[in-house]
Write an enzyme that holds these catalytic residues in place. Structure first.
Site, mmCIF file in Angstrom:
data_model
loop_
_atom_site.group_PDB
_atom_site.id
_atom_site.type_symbol
_atom_site.label_atom_id
_atom_site.label_comp_id
_atom_site.label_asym_id
_atom_site.label_seq_id
_atom_site.Cartn_x
_atom_site.Cartn_y
_atom_site.Cartn_z
ATOM 1 N N LYS A 1 -3.444 -4.878 -2.192
ATOM 2 C CA LYS A 1 -3.076 -4.730 -0.770
ATOM 3 C C LYS A 1 -1.595 -5.054 -0.575
ATOM 4 O O LYS A 1 -0.892 -4.391 0.194
ATOM 5 C CB LYS A 1 -3.937 -5.645 0.106
ATOM 6 C CG LYS A 1 -3.473 -5.751 1.573
ATOM 7 C CD LYS A 1 -3.721 -4.478 2.362
ATOM 8 C CE LYS A 1 -2.945 -4.367 3.667
ATOM 9 N NZ LYS A 1 -3.057 -5.426 4.631
ATOM 10 N N SER B 1 -6.663 -2.487 5.060
ATOM 11 C CA SER B 1 -5.516 -1.838 5.682
ATOM 12 C C SER B 1 -5.966 -0.818 6.713
ATOM 13 O O SER B 1 -7.022 -0.210 6.586
ATOM 14 C CB SER B 1 -4.646 -1.124 4.651
ATOM 15 O OG SER B 1 -3.589 -0.450 5.329
ATOM 16 N N HIS C 1 0.361 -2.154 -1.768
ATOM 17 C CA HIS C 1 0.201 -1.121 -0.733
ATOM 18 C C HIS C 1 1.226 -1.338 0.383
ATOM 19 O O HIS C 1 1.915 -0.410 0.809
ATOM 20 C CB HIS C 1 -1.226 -1.164 -0.182
ATOM 21 C CG HIS C 1 -1.406 -0.480 1.150
ATOM 22 N ND1 HIS C 1 -0.946 -1.033 2.331
ATOM 23 C CD2 HIS C 1 -1.948 0.712 1.493
ATOM 24 C CE1 HIS C 1 -1.203 -0.201 3.329
ATOM 25 N NE2 HIS C 1 -1.825 0.856 2.850
ATOM 26 N N ASN C 2 1.342 -2.568 0.839
ATOM 27 C CA ASN C 2 2.286 -2.845 1.923
ATOM 28 C C ASN C 2 3.730 -2.655 1.471
ATOM 29 O O ASN C 2 4.563 -2.176 2.237
ATOM 30 C CB ASN C 2 2.100 -4.275 2.438
ATOM 31 C CG ASN C 2 0.885 -4.400 3.342
ATOM 32 O OD1 ASN C 2 -0.065 -3.637 3.219
ATOM 33 N ND2 ASN C 2 0.909 -5.348 4.249
ATOM 34 N N GLU D 1 4.391 0.866 1.546
ATOM 35 C CA GLU D 1 4.536 1.237 2.971
ATOM 36 C C GLU D 1 5.985 0.976 3.440
ATOM 37 O O GLU D 1 6.577 1.810 4.134
ATOM 38 C CB GLU D 1 3.521 0.409 3.760
ATOM 39 C CG GLU D 1 3.571 0.498 5.260
ATOM 40 C CD GLU D 1 2.583 -0.505 5.889
ATOM 41 O OE1 GLU D 1 1.427 -0.614 5.425
ATOM 42 O OE2 GLU D 1 2.977 -1.200 6.842
#
Ligand code: NDP
Length: 479
Positions: free
Chosen positions: A182, A128, A185-186, A189
């Site tokens: 990941k 990222s 994480h997104n 976000e």
């Protein structure tokens, strides 16, 4: 053979990762399907370090020291499968393929299992930080077999972002764990961005403030608990003026948010695991609503609002209420995201250290923030923490802002301003802390129409009531 690491796929991300390796002193083999990209990398940035360019995949593989470490940075999906198929016959036992693209974690699980049978390591790796991060230090989330991390880990840690000298890279867990983390994480976000957007909208509508003024408020917020990359760029974007019209840039942008799919994957997986990630889900749906053009066209000016009007007498108090509501909703989104990581870790046997995940998100990535230190500390206090919100630090900081949160959400509702993420986060907070939920009624309804049974508060066992008969109750297991 003398390259220590290789990168195939030299579009923006791969090119910058390759430059990052080279700048850290690694002899870096580079390859791309079309040779022109390889040539332009060498022409434009050959001076960054020691590159070994190859036109063919065979030469590329031959230029690597063993065990070979090949970073694949191509389009996720079929392209990744095509590159793997080309690589595999050229590799030998113990070589490592690092898939650094945005693969969906079930694909990574499948590929890892297939390559393991061939004696190869497949390291699905979340990266990222976008272009800039790839070049100057991303947050890196590698999965796969732990043995592969012994030789690969030090190189990845070397090129990752550092916070207080600590690398934003650590081994995440087996097979698809890296790409899973990941993905979450997104998702987080998405939630962070939606919450910021709702705060902006409240300040705009509540105070009638200009983008410039709101930008200044965000810049101020960035000095406190909310300090983060996303708050920082929000302040910057809001203060940016459109060159053509002289208006605030944000006011000339079409209000339709797009998505590439990782938010959707996160929500789909949460539904599979039965984990309520309402903040991320609302953020994903809010983007979908913004893009629902026919529905919005049919509704604008047609659906009655019957809303009140803002009457804010104390501007500073309102700004502080919105800040606290944003902070608390953000903690909920992270708490939910970490629950999802825990549930998947359990489901797939990944043994993910949640505190370490917060630690490697402190730098390099899009959600980098001061507040992630607090999450790491919470999991250091209790690695089995069942609920991030229930950590003493968060209980206190969120608790101090609950009345602000309630005021903001209720004023928004009364005045007709949509705050899906703020409101659903508060509803989650009240739901998870409720001594008793109306779910009891749902269980009773389920037993009524489907004989789905229920448990009782006053004795153990599983029961069913003869709703259409004499309404007697029987315990499961009774003759
Ligand atoms: P793209 O996703 O645009 O992919 C382009 C690259 O893929 C080119 O090198 C292209 O080669 C190669 N490629 C496409 N199809 C094939 C194929 N069938 N066989 C071989 N090579 C193929 O590049 P990005 O740099 O934007 O992203 C790379 C990966 O990183 C993606 O998985 C992306 O999701 C992920 N990622 C991107 C981020 C970003 O901010 N952009 C952030 C984090 C991850 P050719 O030049 O020959 O066409």
């Amino acid at each position: 053979a003398r390259a220590q690491i290789g990168v195939t796929g030299l579009a923006v991300m791969g090119r910058n990762l390759a430059r990052n390796f080279a700048r850290h002193g690694y002899t870096t083999a580079v390859h791309n399907r079309s040779f022109a990209k390889t040539q332009s990398l060498i022409a434009d940035h050959g001076s960054d370090g020691d590159f070994i360019p190859s036109e063919s995949m065979a030469d590329f593989v031959a230029s690597l020291e063993r065990p070979r470490k090949v970073v694949v940075m191509v389009k996720a999906g079929a392209a990744t499968d095509a590159v793997i198929a080309e690589l595999v016959p050229l590799l030998e036992q113990g070589d490592i393929i690092i898939d650094a693209g945005n693969a969906h974690f079930p694909d990574t699980r499948r590929r890892e299992a297939e390559l393991k049978e061939k004696g190869l390591h497949y390291v699905g790796t979340g990266v990222s930080g976008g272009e800039e991060g790839a070049l100057n230090g991303p947050s890196i989330m590698p999965g796969g077999a732990p043995e592969s991390y012994e030789t690969l880990g030090p190189i990845l840690e070397d090129i990752s972002a550092k916070v207080d000298g600590v690398p934003c890279c650590t081994y995440v867990g087996p097979d698809g764990a890296g790409h899973f983390v990941k993905m979450v994480h997104n998702g987080i976000e998405y939630a962070d961005m939606q919450l910021i957007a709702e705060a902006y909208d409240l300040l705009k509508q509540g105070l009638g403030a200009s983008a410039q003024e709101i930008g200044e408020i965000f810049a101020e917020w960035n000095k406190g608990d909310l300090e983060s990359f996303l708050i920082e760029i929000t302040a910057d974007v809001l203060q940016h003026v459109d060159a053509e019209t002289g208006k605030a840039f944000v006011d000339v942008i079409l209000d339709r948010a797009e998505q590439k799919g990782t938010g959707r994957w996160t929500v789909q997986n949460a539904l599979d695991l039965g984990v309520p990630i309402t903040g991320i889900a609302e953020a994903t749906f809010a983007r979908a609503l913004s893009g629902s053009v026919p529905q919005r066209t049919a509704a604008v000016g047609v659906l009655p609002a019957d809303a009140g009007t803002w009457e804010i007498t104390d501007r500073d108090a309102f700004v502080e209420d919105v800040r606290r509501a944003l902070y608390s909703s953000k903690v909920v989104a992270y708490s939910q995201g970490f629950d999802q990581i825990a549930a998947a870790s359990q489901e797939f046997g990944w043994n993910i250290d949640r505190g370490a995940m917060a630690r490697i998100w402190r730098g390099g990535c899009i959600i980098r923030a001061r507040f992630l230190n607090r999450i790491t500390e919470a999991y250091e206090r209790d690695e089995n923490l069942p609920l991030l919100l229930a950590d003493p630090y968060f209980t206190q900081t969120v608790g101090e802002g609950v009345s602000s949160w309630r005021r903001v959400v209720s004023q928004a509702a009364l005045n007709g301003v949509p705050t899906p993420a703020f409101s659903s986060s508060l509803a989650y907070y009240d739901g998870v802390r409720a001594e008793r939920l109306p779910a009891a009624l749902i269980q009773a309804q389920r037993d009524f129409f489907g004989a789905h049974t229920y448990q009782r508060v006053d004795k153990p066992g599983v029961f069913h009531t003869e709703w259409s008969g004499d309404r007697s109750e029987s315990a499961e297991g009774d003759a």
